[in-house]
Design a protein around this motif. Structure first.
Motif, PDB file in Angstrom:
ATOM      1  N   SER A 130       3.854   3.132  14.965  1.00 32.06           N
ATOM      2  CA  SER A 130       3.315   4.520  15.203  1.00 32.06           C
ATOM      3  C   SER A 130       1.934   4.447  14.445  1.00 32.06           C
ATOM      4  CB  SER A 130       4.220   5.488  14.510  1.00 32.06           C
ATOM      5  OG  SER A 130       4.188   5.150  13.111  1.00 32.06           O
ATOM      6  N   SER A 131       1.162   5.300  15.020  1.00 31.92           N
ATOM      7  CA  SER A 131      -0.338   5.491  14.390  1.00 31.92           C
ATOM      8  C   SER A 131      -0.349   5.770  12.864  1.00 31.92           C
ATOM      9  CB  SER A 131      -0.962   6.570  15.104  1.00 31.92           C
ATOM     10  OG  SER A 131      -0.555   7.805  14.847  1.00 31.92           O
ATOM     11  N   GLU A 132       0.811   6.427  12.461  1.00 32.19           N
ATOM     12  CA  GLU A 132       1.012   6.794  11.065  1.00 32.19           C
ATOM     13  C   GLU A 132       2.525   7.008  10.848  1.00 32.19           C
ATOM     14  OE1 GLU A 132      -0.430  11.077  10.605  1.00 32.19           O
ATOM     15  OE2 GLU A 132      -1.700   9.931  12.218  1.00 32.19           O
ATOM     16  N   PRO A 133       2.900   7.003   9.580  1.00 33.91           N
ATOM     17  CA  PRO A 133       4.436   6.880   9.369  1.00 33.91           C
ATOM     18  C   PRO A 133       5.072   8.390   9.759  1.00 33.91           C
ATOM     19  CG  PRO A 133       3.341   6.202   7.508  1.00 33.91           C
ATOM     20  CD  PRO A 133       2.341   6.730   8.305  1.00 33.91           C
ATOM     21  N   LEU A 134       5.956   8.385  10.507  1.00 34.64           N
ATOM     22  CA  LEU A 134       6.407   9.644  11.051  1.00 34.64           C
ATOM     23  C   LEU A 134       8.015   9.688  11.081  1.00 34.64           C
ATOM     24  CD1 LEU A 134       6.958   9.668  14.337  1.00 34.64           C
ATOM     25  CD2 LEU A 134       4.498   9.329  14.199  1.00 34.64           C
ATOM     26  N   THR A 135       8.489  10.996  11.356  1.00 29.59           N
ATOM     27  CA  THR A 135       9.767  11.322  11.732  1.00 29.59           C
ATOM     28  C   THR A 135      10.013  11.851  13.135  1.00 29.59           C
ATOM     29  OG1 THR A 135      10.101  11.952   9.543  1.00 29.59           O
ATOM     30  CG2 THR A 135      12.040  12.421  11.011  1.00 29.59           C
ATOM     31  N   PRO A 136      10.596  10.964  14.113  1.00 31.06           N
ATOM     32  CA  PRO A 136      10.354  11.756  15.410  1.00 31.06           C
ATOM     33  C   PRO A 136      11.143  12.785  15.543  1.00 31.06           C
ATOM     34  CG  PRO A 136      12.000   9.722  15.166  1.00 31.06           C
ATOM     35  CD  PRO A 136      11.203   9.831  13.698  1.00 31.06           C
ATOM     36  N   PRO A 137      10.412  13.672  16.491  1.00 31.22           N
ATOM     37  CA  PRO A 137      11.321  15.072  16.775  1.00 31.22           C
ATOM     38  C   PRO A 137      12.717  14.964  17.345  1.00 31.22           C
ATOM     39  CG  PRO A 137       9.902  14.593  18.198  1.00 31.22           C
ATOM     40  CD  PRO A 137       9.505  13.327  17.693  1.00 31.22           C
ATOM     41  N   LEU A 138      13.689  15.720  16.984  1.00 30.17           N
ATOM     42  CA  LEU A 138      15.077  15.386  17.240  1.00 30.17           C
ATOM     43  C   LEU A 138      15.160  15.576  18.824  1.00 30.17           C
ATOM     44  CD1 LEU A 138      16.753  17.938  14.587  1.00 30.17           C
ATOM     45  CD2 LEU A 138      16.591  15.326  14.788  1.00 30.17           C
ATOM     46  N   ARG A 139      14.167  16.268  19.586  1.00 28.40           N
ATOM     47  CA  ARG A 139      14.412  16.413  21.041  1.00 28.40           C
ATOM     48  C   ARG A 139      14.024  15.182  21.727  1.00 28.40           C
ATOM     49  NH1 ARG A 139      11.736  20.612  24.593  1.00 28.40           N
ATOM     50  NH2 ARG A 139      13.196  20.089  25.970  1.00 28.40           N
ATOM     51  N   LEU A 140      13.476  14.141  20.994  1.00 29.71           N
ATOM     52  CA  LEU A 140      12.811  12.889  21.555  1.00 29.71           C
ATOM     53  C   LEU A 140      13.979  12.260  22.603  1.00 29.71           C
ATOM     54  CD1 LEU A 140      10.405  10.953  22.100  1.00 29.71           C
ATOM     55  CD2 LEU A 140      11.112   9.738  19.882  1.00 29.71           C
ATOM     56  N   GLN A 141      15.125  12.103  21.705  1.00 31.68           N
ATOM     57  CA  GLN A 141      16.261  11.396  22.226  1.00 31.68           C
ATOM     58  C   GLN A 141      16.698  11.892  23.564  1.00 31.68           C
ATOM     59  OE1 GLN A 141      18.989  11.435  18.879  1.00 31.68           O
ATOM     60  NE2 GLN A 141      19.332   9.232  19.172  1.00 31.68           N
ATOM     61  N   GLN A 142      16.897  13.474  23.386  1.00 34.53           N
ATOM     62  CA  GLN A 142      17.238  14.062  24.590  1.00 34.53           C
ATOM     63  C   GLN A 142      16.184  13.927  25.921  1.00 34.53           C
ATOM     64  OE1 GLN A 142      17.285  18.261  23.724  1.00 34.53           O
ATOM     65  NE2 GLN A 142      18.410  18.867  25.567  1.00 34.53           N
TER      66      GLN A 142
END
Ligand code: ADP
Length: 624
Positions: A130-142
């Motif tokens: 990632s361009s910077e540290p992050l937590t992916p959104p919960l919707r991503l998987q969906q």
């Protein structure tokens, strides 16, 4: 017989109404109301149309703005998919160095492209680089599971934060039809939203909001409305929405009409706490599954409508007043014409009456003139008759008066002859003197007779009252002497009256003769004095004189007094009285400007007439 008044026709009733000022006041009221409603209605409609056109235009602008913003980076994921660092990472996703290299590349691209974040995730949604540290959104998987190319979600892990909505662009990385990972470009919509808020603040009357396919507001120019439910959501629905992990916290219900309803110039209640009515306008962004809503404030529209309503009412009132004025003017003119007509009629009537009266008067006047002429003629004749009567009366006295001196004269003449023969000249001279006196006296009588017979001149002049009295007295002396009558004359010598001597004497002779007749009609009785009195009494400070002829005769009964001046009224035996003396006398006195009256005395009668005085005093003496 039908006594009921005929019922007025519709037209008559209408005309009657049109003449009443109260009708125009009602009409003005109605016109005002109509103007009020019409003005309000028209202005509201026009303003609403204008507002909705403006809102549509703005909405178009916002929509293209949003589409441009979101579409600007659409190319980026597919471009990154062919980036070396990414493709290498996909070959060995667990390689830490490759992850770092990829992260570095992504960070560089992120900065250059001006996106928020870029990252690569594996099919389970775990972040590889990632361009910077992050937590992916919960919707991503969906989203990966649904093979979506984009989705919206709020920042993950920031519980309670109002946050802002992010737009995620996805690009699958496949090899041999197998999904190996996904490239995600995250765009934060906060800056765009900030410009809307800014715009919203500036144009107070307009609010913009964007709802997603769930009917939840994801962007709004009003901060409080973010993540609010467009319509209503029950508890289960709220749980579901919350669970979808798209929003940090689902906001309150806005209570706007249902999600499926298309808004096109729809009037809606403003969400609480404000309760104003707003104009809602909608623009669908189908590819993105978004709805763009503009809510415009109607206060300006209302204000304009109110203004137009009052203007309309004023216009209506003005028309009503104008009609009232015109009607009043018409009525006033009609009344004026009516009054004018009546006046003309009255004038014509008056002229007719005046003409008729003038004709009548002229006729009466002519008749009167004729009567006067007849009267004058009759009076002239009467005068002459009266003179003849007086002459007749006098001729008796005259023959007596003349016969006596004639006999005496003859006796004296014979006597004188004898005396002359006897030589008694002195006695002859005395006789001659006596004869001369007798002749003089006879001359006097005949002179009077002549003057009486002469036609009277109608000239009034200063006449000595006393000499007239004496002349009249002389004419009747033969009778006064026979009666043993006391003749009292109380007339000042210098008194001159305005009269004509002959005719004044005629009046006096008449009055004296009547008095003598009255006295003579009564046999003498003891102690009673037979008296005839002529007096002059000054009147009006000496301007006029009252001549009184009073006698001691038997007088005249009260009942006969009013008949005294009637022609041919006489109480004397036939052949003696003509009943003209007083009529003629009264006429003559009237011509001198006076009036002859008679009234009873205790003993006898008094005949009185007034004359204008010329002078009271003679040159030699003064009247006292
Ligand atoms: P005449 O003497 O011819 O009768 P007059 O007109 O002179 O007409 O008088 C009218 C009448 O008025 C007389 O007949 C007499 O009755 C009455 N009359 C006039 N003068 C006197 C008087 N002095 N006393 C009484 N009666 C009088």
């Amino acid at each position: 017989m039908d006594s009921a008044a005929p019922t007025p026709t519709l037209q008559q009733r209408l005309t009657q109404q049109l003449g009443r000022p109260s009708f125009y006041l009602y009409l003005t009221g109605v016109l005002m109301l109509a103007g009020l409603l019409l003005g309000h209605r028209l202005s509201e409609r026009a303003s609403l149309d204008q507002l909705s056109a403006l809102a549509t235009e703005r909405l178009e602008l916002y929509a293209s703005n949003l589409q441009t913003e979101l579409g600007r980076h659409a190319y980026l994921p597919s471009l990154l998919a062919i980036d070396d660092s990414v493709t290498r990472l996909m070959e060995q996703p667990e390689d830490e160095s490759l992850r770092r290299a990829a992260s570095l590349a992504l960070a560089r691209v992120n900065v250059r492209a001006g996106t928020t974040q870029i990252f690569v995730a594996d099919p389970e949604g775990r972040v590889l680089a990632s361009s910077e540290p992050l937590t992916p959104p919960l919707r991503l998987q969906q989203a990966i599971a649904q093979d979506r190319h984009h989705f919206f979600a709020a920042d993950a892990g920031q519980a309670g934060a109002t946050g802002s909505t992010n737009f995620f662009l996805l690009h699958p990385l496949r090899r041999n039809q197998t999904l190996q990972g996904v490239i995600v470009v995250k765009l934060n919509l906060a800056p765009l939203e900030a410009t809307w808020v800014d715009l919203g603040l500036r144009s107070q009357g307009e609010r913009i909001l964007v709802s997603d396919d769930q009917g939840v507001v994801i962007m709004s120019s009003v901060e409080d409305w973010r993540y609010a439910v467009l319509n209503h959501a029950d508890a289960a629905e709220r749980d579901r929405l919350q669970a979808s992990a798209r929003y940090p916290k689902v906001g309150p219900d806005l209570g706007l009409p249902g999600a499926l309803e298309a808004y096109n110039s729809l009037l809606v209640r403003a969400p609480a706490p404000a309760s104003a009515t707003l104009l809602a306008q909608e623009r669908q962004l189908l590819p993105l599954g978004l709805r763009l809503l503009a809510l415009s404030d109607l206060s300006e529209v209302r204000r304009q409508a109110r203004l137009a309503a009052w203007s309309g009412a004023a216009f209506g009132a003005a028309i009503g007043m104008l009609l009232l004025y015109l009607a009043s003017r018409r009525r006033a003119l009609r009344q004026l014409f009516h009054a004018k007509g009546q006046l003309q009629d009255a004038h014509a009537q008056l002229e007719r009456t005046v003409d008729e009266r003038t004709a009548e008067l002229r006729q009466t006047n002519e008749e009167l003139l004729e009567q006067i002429a007849q009267r004058e003629q009759a009076e002239g004749e009467l005068l002459q008759t009266s003179k003849l009567a007086v002459l007749g009366q006098m001729s008796a006295g005259l023959s007596h008066e003349v016969n006596q001196p004639l006999t005496a004269l003859r006796a004296l003449a014979r006597n004188s002859q004898r005396l002359l023969e006897a030589g008694r000249t002195q006695a002859v001279a005395d006789n001659l003197q006596t004869m001369d006196e007798m002749v003089e006296r006879m001359g006097q009588i005949t002179r009077q007779l002549k003057s009486f017979a002469r036609k009277a001149e109608r000239v009034s002049m200063a006449v000595s009252l006393l000499s007239c009295v004496n002349n009249a007295k002389l004419l009747l002396e033969h009778r006064t002497r026979a009666l043993d009558l006391r003749f009292e004359v109380e007339v000042p010598e210098g008194l001159r009256v305005r009269a004509e001597s002959n005719r004044l004497e005629q009046v006096l002779v008449n009055l004296f003769a009547n008095a003598i007749d009255a006295i003579a009609s009564e046999p003498p009785h003891d102690g009673a004095e037979r008296r005839l009195r002529v007096a002059a009494v000054p009147l009006e400070d000496g301007q006029r004189v009252l001549v009184q002829v009073q006698d001691s005769g038997p007088g005249l009964g009260e009942a006969l007094l009013p008949r005294l001046f009637e022609p041919f009224f006489t109480t004397k035996p036939a052949g003696e009285g003509l009943g003209l003396g007083l009529v003629i006398s009264s006429k003559i006195v009237h011509e001198f400007g006076g009036a002859l009256r008679a009234h009873r005395l205790d003993q006898g009668m008094s005949f009185e007439f007034d004359l204008a005085v010329e002078t009271w005093q003679a040159e030699e003496g003064q009247y006292v």
